[in-house]
Design a protein around this motif. Structure first.
Motif, mmCIF file in Angstrom:
data_model
loop_
_atom_site.group_PDB
_atom_site.id
_atom_site.type_symbol
_atom_site.label_atom_id
_atom_site.label_comp_id
_atom_site.label_asym_id
_atom_site.label_seq_id
_atom_site.Cartn_x
_atom_site.Cartn_y
_atom_site.Cartn_z
ATOM 1 N N ASP A 170 -9.360 -2.199 0.418
ATOM 2 C CA ASP A 170 -9.257 -3.315 1.380
ATOM 3 C C ASP A 170 -10.414 -4.284 1.134
ATOM 4 O OD1 ASP A 170 -7.042 -2.192 2.651
ATOM 5 O OD2 ASP A 170 -8.330 -0.930 3.909
ATOM 6 N N HIS A 182 -7.218 -5.931 -0.623
ATOM 7 C CA HIS A 182 -6.749 -5.710 -1.984
ATOM 8 C C HIS A 182 -6.196 -6.996 -2.584
ATOM 9 C CE1 HIS A 182 -5.126 -3.407 -5.340
ATOM 10 N NE2 HIS A 182 -4.033 -4.125 -5.225
ATOM 11 N N ALA A 235 -4.678 6.271 -2.251
ATOM 12 C CA ALA A 235 -3.855 5.104 -1.945
ATOM 13 C C ALA A 235 -3.828 4.186 -3.158
ATOM 14 C CB ALA A 235 -4.420 4.362 -0.738
ATOM 15 N N ARG A 256 0.836 -1.204 0.000
ATOM 16 C CA ARG A 256 0.000 0.000 0.000
ATOM 17 C C ARG A 256 0.869 1.251 0.000
ATOM 18 N NH1 ARG A 256 -2.870 3.693 3.227
ATOM 19 N NH2 ARG A 256 -5.069 3.906 2.633
ATOM 20 N N TRP A 307 -5.998 1.353 -4.168
ATOM 21 C CA TRP A 307 -6.000 0.385 -3.078
ATOM 22 C C TRP A 307 -7.391 0.291 -2.460
ATOM 23 C CZ3 TRP A 307 -2.241 -2.891 -1.373
ATOM 24 C CH2 TRP A 307 -2.497 -3.558 -0.179
ATOM 25 N N CYS A 332 -1.602 0.575 -5.125
ATOM 26 C CA CYS A 332 -0.833 -0.652 -4.934
ATOM 27 C C CYS A 332 0.483 -0.515 -5.691
ATOM 28 C CB CYS A 332 -1.616 -1.867 -5.422
ATOM 29 S SG CYS A 332 -0.712 -3.427 -5.312
#
Length: 664
Positions: free
Chosen positions: A492, A494, A481, A470, A490, A483
């Protein structure tokens, strides 16, 4: 006839509707008379100062909207319309608790596929319910219905009410559907044949019936808005229709005034014989359109400055025209081969702001200068995929600046460290032997070089696993955010390269569901016809035609016509062809559901590909058909030697195993 209700409710036109166990709130069931402009309210609204103040929301409506915000924060994956329908189905002071309890116990049966598509941008923002999703006051609803009834006289009021209910009484959103339905009516067909009437565009603000062009003096006209009698609706329509037109007219007027002023200034300078010749293009212009280099005072016109900067940013003139140390433009004069002067930044700004997209070009110049500085630093960088932000990757810091230390808390690491110490002489001899063999074979890379490279890569992989994938952008205008592996936003939890596919599948399912959805204008219940005839009966008792959405039960603006609304000429049961003897709706007519769903799916896929800037692969299309996501590739690291199941371990696997065992 079979119905598949989106809220689990189904009904047949011949079945007796069960008694409604929950009543709608009084704030939603009232139907006041149409409101008209008051004596102090202007009939036409020209600017924002003419807009009447919006009355505060009633307490009951404010409470309902506050409950919507609370549910949207608790259930962010559910569309707001589900909450509205559930609030309309429950009554009492504890509606919020009842709705939340029903969603927690049986969320799937209430939602029925109406899941919210995630923005997938990695932002952490406060959950806010859009204004068009909030509960509307009865006065606002009545004003919207009156406006739609007056504009679309070729449609029945029940049809208009049904379309408005589908869009939560948002006039601007429902107008596209109403325009499409009105273009199929017999009145529009006759007027288009005899009056050569063109189809109405739902997004054409200039020709909107509420927009009136009033004279402003000296042959100019300004757009104004006819008042609807509702302050909230007037403000919404003014911001969507009149404000963009007024801003465009103001920008065009400023451009014309600037051109006229420049022309007059040039004519006066020419009469006074005070024109100056440019040292770059040798054209003459006024003194106000010139700048000079800082060394020899070469006079350069603003047009040459603009062309030089644009060519440097988008063309091949970067190395020749831009001084990377100061971020200024080198002197573009023809006789400037030995000139070390440059154009100051404030003069560059003045010249570029006179161009239509000069500010954007200057921003691109600053970005390219920043990229040039970062590249010249030779530092390992991490870049945000959504903006120009970059920072140094701390994973590549020297080992002396990190917290790496040997692991001495278990027997396995101690034994491995002891074996490495004991085998170090043998390893040193092997390295010398490999170096000798490499010299004899004229090889550029020895076994020692390969081992050192593999250890460094294994150390980077280990640091990456400890840090995580992240990446949080620190740009105040971005703050998204992403990857580090797949460069996607990003979310969650992910999973690389699958979040976008899941979002695509959700978008496709939602688009296909919305394409065939109908909404009861009385109780706001959503439903979809799966089989049977086009005479639909809602559990609340409302009867409507599935084709044209008209009220055929006598509860709206017409009598109880029932099956007489449909074509009464003889035809076999289930014949969906249009009648050649009348223009009534066919009882068994189908809107070609397969074609509607196909177009909705293609449109969702097109928007997704435009966002992702790539086409769908074969595996991704298979995912859309089966719903089974592809498994992420196995990652090397701890236990890689055991996962290979008989395959010989690689040098990278061995290095990963050693570092994960020895280091903390």
């Amino acid at each position: 006839m079979g119905l598949s209700g989106l809220l689990g409710a189904s009904s047949s036109d011949r079945s007796v509707s069960p008694k409604n166990t929950a009543s709608t709130s009084a704030a939603l069931s009232r139907s006041p008379s149409p409101s008209h402009p008051g004596p102090t309210q202007p009939e036409h609204i020209v600017d924002e100062a003419d807009l009447p103040p919006v009355d505060p929301e009633p307490p009951d409506l404010r409470e309902l909207n506050a409950c919507l915000g609370a549910l949207a924060a608790v259930f962010p994956d559910v569309q707001i319309e589900v909450f509205r329908e559930m609030f309309a189905s429950f009554s009492g002071e504890s509606r919020l608790a009842l709705v939340a309890d029903a969603l927690l116990k049986n969320r799937v049966s209430w939602v029925k596929g109406r899941w919210k598509v995630s923005a997938n941008d990695g932002r952490t923002e406060e959950v806010v319910v859009p204004k068009k999703e909030l509960f509307r006051s009865p006065e606002y609803k009545q004003a919207v219905m009156s406006l739609a009834w007056h504009e679309f006289k070729g449609l029945s009021r029940s049809t208009i009410n049904a379309v408005l209910a589908e869009h939560n009484y948002s006039y601007l959103d429902a107008r596209q559907t109403l325009v499409d339905l009105s273009s199929k009516s017999w009145r529009f067909t006759i007027s288009s044949l005899f009056l050569r009437r063109k189809p109405v565009s739902a997004r054409d603000a200039e020709n909107h019936p509420l927009v009136v062009w009033k004279p402003a003096g000296q042959g100019s006209v300004v757009p104004s808005l006819k008042s609807t009698g509702n302050a909230e609706l007037d403000r919404e329509l003014f911001d969507a229709l009149v404000a963009p037109l007024a801003e465009r007219i103001r920008a065009e007027r400023e451009t014309k005034d600037r051109e006229v002023a420049a022309k007059l200034n040039s004519e006066e300078a020419e009469k006074a014989d005070s024109l100056i010749e440019c040292a770059c293009c040798f054209t003459e212009s006024t003194f106000e359109e010139f700048t000079a280099c800082t060394a020899n005072g070469h006079l350069i016109c603003f047009r040459c400055v603009q062309h030089s900067i644009s060519e440097a940013v988008f063309g091949q003139g970067w190395q020749r025209s831009i001084n990377k140390e100061t971020g200024t433009l080198r002197c573009p004069a023809v006789e400037s081969e030995d000139c070390r002067g440059c154009i100051p930044q404030d003069h560059m700004l003045r010249a570029m702001l006179q161009e239509k997209k000069g500010a954007e070009i200057l921003h691109k110049l600053e970005q390219r200068l920043a990229d040039q500085s970062l590249l010249s630093s030779n530092l390992p960088l991490i870049r945000c995929p959504f903006c120009e932000y970059a920072e140094v990757d701390d994973i590549y810091l020297p080992a002396s600046e990190t917290d790496l230390r040997p692991r001495i808390d278990n027997i396995t690491s101690l034994v491995l460290i002891f074996c490495i110490i004991c085998c170090s002489p043998i390893l040193f001899a092997l390295l010398l032997l490999s170096s000798l063999v490499a010299v004899l074979a004229n090889s550029k890379e020895t076994f020692g070089d390969q081992l050192i490279t593999a250890l460094r890569e294994a150390l980077v992989r280990r640091r990456r696993r400890r840090r995580g994938l992240r990446f949080q952008c620190r740009n105040p205008d971005c703050q998204r955010a992403s990857c580090l592996s797949c460069q996607k936003a990003w979310v969650d939890v992910h999973v690389c390269n699958e979040s976008s596919l899941v979002a695509l599948r959700t978008q496709v399912e939602q688009a296909m569901s919305m394409a065939v959805k109908r909404v009861c204008p009385r109780c706001n219940t959503s439903f979809v016809k799966t089989a049977g005839c086009n005479k639909l009966t809602c559990p609340c008792g409302y009867k409507m035609c599935y084709v044209c959405r008209k009220d055929i039960g006598g509860t709206g603006d017409g009598p109880d016509v029932g099956y007489r609304h449909f074509c009464e000429h003889f035809r076999p049961e289930g014949d969906a062809r249009k009648c050649s003897q009348c223009s009534k709706c066919n009882l068994w007519e189908s809107e070609d559901t397969e074609e509607v769903l196909r177009k909705a799916k293609e449109e969702a896929e097109r928007r997704w590909m435009a966002t992702e800037k790539r086409d769908l692969s074969g595996a991704e299309r298979a995912f859309l058909e089966t719903g089974l996501p592809s498994q992420p590739a196995a990652r090397g690291g701890v236990g890689a030697l055991l996962r290979r199941k008989g395959q010989p371990p690689t040098l990278a696997d061995f290095c990963d195993m050693v570092l994960d065992t020895v280091l903390v």
